[in-house]
Design a protein around this motif. Structure first.
Motif, PDB file in Angstrom:
ATOM      1  N   LEU A 188       5.210  41.368  50.158  1.00 38.55           N
ATOM      2  CA  LEU A 188       5.609  41.704  51.527  1.00 38.55           C
ATOM      3  C   LEU A 188       6.133  43.139  51.605  1.00 38.55           C
ATOM      4  CD1 LEU A 188       7.412  38.396  52.566  1.00 38.55           C
ATOM      5  CD2 LEU A 188       5.179  39.215  53.326  1.00 38.55           C
ATOM      6  N   ALA A 189       6.888  43.537  50.551  1.00 40.31           N
ATOM      7  CA  ALA A 189       7.407  44.914  50.558  1.00 40.31           C
ATOM      8  C   ALA A 189       6.270  45.925  50.507  1.00 40.31           C
ATOM      9  CB  ALA A 189       8.338  45.112  49.367  1.00 40.31           C
ATOM     10  N   LYS A 190       5.232  45.604  49.753  1.00 41.82           N
ATOM     11  CA  LYS A 190       4.083  46.510  49.669  1.00 41.82           C
ATOM     12  C   LYS A 190       3.416  46.662  51.030  1.00 41.82           C
ATOM     13  CE  LYS A 190      -0.333  47.039  47.250  1.00 41.82           C
ATOM     14  NZ  LYS A 190      -1.247  46.433  46.247  1.00 41.82           N
ATOM     15  N   GLU A 191       3.308  45.534  51.790  1.00 43.25           N
ATOM     16  CA  GLU A 191       2.686  45.613  53.110  1.00 43.25           C
ATOM     17  C   GLU A 191       3.537  46.422  54.080  1.00 43.25           C
ATOM     18  OE1 GLU A 191       2.031  41.654  54.365  1.00 43.25           O
ATOM     19  OE2 GLU A 191       0.468  41.231  52.863  1.00 43.25           O
ATOM     20  N   LYS A 192       4.862  46.341  53.951  1.00 47.15           N
ATOM     21  CA  LYS A 192       5.740  47.039  54.882  1.00 47.15           C
ATOM     22  C   LYS A 192       6.022  48.480  54.470  1.00 47.15           C
ATOM     23  CE  LYS A 192       8.284  43.066  56.693  1.00 47.15           C
ATOM     24  NZ  LYS A 192       8.024  43.401  58.107  1.00 47.15           N
ATOM     25  N   LEU A 193       5.562  48.863  53.283  1.00 46.78           N
ATOM     26  CA  LEU A 193       5.905  50.185  52.770  1.00 46.78           C
ATOM     27  C   LEU A 193       5.444  51.296  53.720  1.00 46.78           C
ATOM     28  CD1 LEU A 193       7.134  51.798  50.453  1.00 46.78           C
ATOM     29  CD2 LEU A 193       4.901  51.755  49.334  1.00 46.78           C
ATOM     30  N   ALA A 194       4.242  51.164  54.297  1.00 48.59           N
ATOM     31  CA  ALA A 194       3.713  52.223  55.191  1.00 48.59           C
ATOM     32  C   ALA A 194       4.324  52.130  56.581  1.00 48.59           C
ATOM     33  CB  ALA A 194       2.191  52.119  55.266  1.00 48.59           C
ATOM     34  N   GLN A 195       4.561  50.952  57.108  1.00 48.19           N
ATOM     35  CA  GLN A 195       5.037  50.762  58.468  1.00 48.19           C
ATOM     36  C   GLN A 195       6.547  50.908  58.581  1.00 48.19           C
ATOM     37  OE1 GLN A 195       3.590  46.939  59.601  1.00 48.19           O
ATOM     38  NE2 GLN A 195       1.421  47.528  59.445  1.00 48.19           N
ATOM     39  N   ASP A 196       7.291  50.296  57.617  1.00 50.70           N
ATOM     40  CA  ASP A 196       8.763  50.288  57.702  1.00 50.70           C
ATOM     41  C   ASP A 196       9.336  50.522  56.303  1.00 50.70           C
ATOM     42  OD1 ASP A 196      11.393  49.971  58.321  1.00 50.70           O
ATOM     43  OD2 ASP A 196      11.207  47.963  59.188  1.00 50.70           O
ATOM     44  N   PRO A 197       9.410  51.798  55.910  1.00 50.00           N
ATOM     45  CA  PRO A 197       9.870  52.090  54.539  1.00 50.00           C
ATOM     46  C   PRO A 197      11.277  51.568  54.254  1.00 50.00           C
ATOM     47  CG  PRO A 197       8.847  54.019  55.541  1.00 50.00           C
ATOM     48  CD  PRO A 197       8.994  53.012  56.640  1.00 50.00           C
ATOM     49  N   GLU A 198      12.157  51.616  55.265  1.00 46.98           N
ATOM     50  CA  GLU A 198      13.524  51.159  55.033  1.00 46.98           C
ATOM     51  C   GLU A 198      13.561  49.660  54.729  1.00 46.98           C
ATOM     52  OE1 GLU A 198      16.002  52.254  58.248  1.00 46.98           O
ATOM     53  OE2 GLU A 198      15.763  54.426  57.948  1.00 46.98           O
ATOM     54  N   ALA A 199      12.823  48.862  55.503  1.00 44.18           N
ATOM     55  CA  ALA A 199      12.773  47.419  55.239  1.00 44.18           C
ATOM     56  C   ALA A 199      12.143  47.136  53.880  1.00 44.18           C
ATOM     57  CB  ALA A 199      11.981  46.713  56.341  1.00 44.18           C
ATOM     58  N   ALA A 200      11.122  47.920  53.535  1.00 40.62           N
ATOM     59  CA  ALA A 200      10.495  47.729  52.225  1.00 40.62           C
ATOM     60  C   ALA A 200      11.470  48.050  51.106  1.00 40.62           C
ATOM     61  CB  ALA A 200       9.242  48.610  52.115  1.00 40.62           C
ATOM     62  N   ALA A 201      12.287  49.104  51.292  1.00 34.07           N
ATOM     63  CA  ALA A 201      13.275  49.465  50.268  1.00 34.07           C
ATOM     64  C   ALA A 201      14.301  48.353  50.096  1.00 34.07           C
ATOM     65  CB  ALA A 201      13.955  50.778  50.643  1.00 34.07           C
ATOM     66  N   ARG A 202      14.743  47.753  51.243  1.00 36.40           N
ATOM     67  CA  ARG A 202      15.695  46.652  51.146  1.00 36.40           C
ATOM     68  C   ARG A 202      15.087  45.477  50.391  1.00 36.40           C
ATOM     69  NH1 ARG A 202      16.697  48.103  56.553  1.00 36.40           N
ATOM     70  NH2 ARG A 202      15.427  46.339  57.259  1.00 36.40           N
ATOM     71  N   MET A 203      13.833  45.191  50.658  1.00 38.93           N
ATOM     72  CA  MET A 203      13.175  44.067  49.979  1.00 38.93           C
ATOM     73  C   MET A 203      13.008  44.354  48.487  1.00 38.93           C
ATOM     74  SD  MET A 203      10.316  43.023  52.826  1.00 38.93           S
ATOM     75  CE  MET A 203       9.825  41.567  51.945  1.00 38.93           C
TER      76      MET A 203
END
Length: 424
Positions: free
Chosen positions: A259-274
């Protein structure tokens, strides 16, 4: 009443007397059968018929052995296990059975019993019957001495007599002394019979029971089964811990990283938290794997021995534990591992059930045995009962010729002592 006065009237004394009296007719039949059949079989060994006749003689002695074990169990209270069964090596026909009978040590021991028991049965029968009949006859002499003057024409029992002089037990003093002598015989007879039956116990136990070798084989087979069951249980525990712990956590971690990989481009902050959360999960999974590895075999035990390993496990106990390991050298690796897990499980029991304030672990060597003792000041009441953890621990120790002794009175303290072979 004192035991010496109760003995003539106790059921045990009469059962033992019955055993001795029955022994003579049974031994006559057994001895006659054994000698006749063995002699016949030995005489016919020049032909093929001698072998089956000899096998039949030994089989008959084994059958008599079953009768003797039952008689000893019923009258003497002696429990003797069945000897090793006949195990034909090949096939199941008459020839295989004959070979098994002739090769069985239990068969020849039964034959030896038939030969030895006969003279002993004659001796014990004569001694027991003589003492018993003499004692009761003299003890009851005041009740029946009147038979002599009325029917025998003499004053009483004749002690001495010749052409000029005769001595009879016919006055009140002599009759009383005779009864007292009979009382002594009567009181002594049960103990004499008990001594005689002690030899019978030895004969039955030594010749009609299983041999030490066969008993040891049965014990080893049982221990092997315990070891196999224990290993299977440990494998199931490891599989369950992996499935419910680290494996499940790693699966969830993989999903979170996806999920973090999918969000990395759209929402880097959420991906970092994950990713940060996944990092924490990785640490937890690693700790679970370390705990699991420690449960299989701790590295500190391999590297530094029992002292350091037990100190480490004691530090995780919920109560203060004093560890004292007095070993000049290390035992065999397998024994060292069993000792570690024994102490570990005992300390877990202290943490869960004892309500203790302190505990101690002592380890030392006594000749060729490794000794462990775990003590706590808790509420006590621990017991090696069926289904308990201590019962399983005792079975594991028994599988390697170890011993577990639990001393835990109600109110405490509890002292558990384990003894293991050194096997260096």
């Amino acid at each position: 009443m004192p035991a010496g006065l109760r003995a003539p009237f106790e059921a045990r004394s009469w059962r033992e007397l019955g055993y001795v009296l029955l022994g003579l007719p049974i031994s006559v039949v057994l001895f006659s059968y054994a000698v006749t059949m063995v002699s016949l079989g030995a005489g016919l060994l020049v032909t093929f018929l001698g072998i089956p006749v000899l096998a039949a003689a030994l089989a008959g002695c084994r059958a008599f052995g079953m009768l003797e074990r039952a008689r000893a169990r019923g009258l003497l209270g002696l429990e003797v296990a069945e000897p090793e069964p006949l195990r034909p090596r090949t096939g199941s026909g008459p020839l295989a059975w004959t070979g098994a009978v002739l090769k069985s040590g239990a068969s020849w021991r039964a034959l030896l019993y038939a030969v030895l028991q006969f003279p002993w049965a004659v001796f014990s029968f004569c001694v027991a019957l003589t003492f018993w009949s003499t004692g009761w006859s003299l003890l009851t002499y005041p009740l029946w001495f009147w038979v002599f003057p009325m029917w025998a024409g003499q004053g009483g029992i004749q002690l001495y007599g010749d052409d000029h002089h005769r001595v009879y037990l016919d006055n009140p003093f002599e009759i009383t002394v005779t009864a007292l002598v009979g009382l002594l015989f009567t009181l002594a007879t049960p103990w004499i019979v008990r001594a005689l039956t002690t030899v019978d116990r030895l004969l039955v136990h030594g010749l009609l029971g299983p041999s030490r070798l066969s008993a040891r084989v049965v014990e080893l087979e049982s221990d092997r089964g315990v070891v196999v069951d224990t290993a299977a249980a440990d494998l199931r525990r490891i599989e369950r811990d992996l499935h419910d712990g680290a494996q499940a956590r790693l699966v969830a971690l993989a999903m979170d990283l996806g999920l973090a990989k999918e969000k990395l481009a759209q929402d880097p902050e959420a991906a970092a938290r994950m990713v940060d959360e996944a990092h924490g999960e990785v640490k937890t999974a690693l700790q679970e794997l370390r705990d699991l590895a420690r449960g299989i075999h701790p590295a500190v035990l391999t590297d530094r021995g029992l002292d350091a390993a037990l100190s480490a496990v004691a530090s995780r106990c919920t109560v203060p534990v004093q560890v004292d390991v007095d070993l000049a050298e290390r035992p065999a690796a397998a024994i060292e591992g069993i000792a570690y897990f024994t102490v570990s499980e005992l300390l877990q029991n202290i943490s869960k059930h004892s309500r203790a304030r302190s505990a101690s672990v002592d380890v030392w060597r006594s000749e060729d045995r490794l000794m462990l003792q775990v003590t706590d000041d808790g509420v006590g009441g621990a017991a090696v009962s069926a289904g308990s953890g201590l019962a399983g621990l005792a079975e594991r120790l028994d599988a390697v010729d170890g011993i577990l002794v639990v001393d835990s009175p109600a109110g405490g303290p509890t002292r558990v002592t384990a003894e293991l072979p050194w096997r260096r």
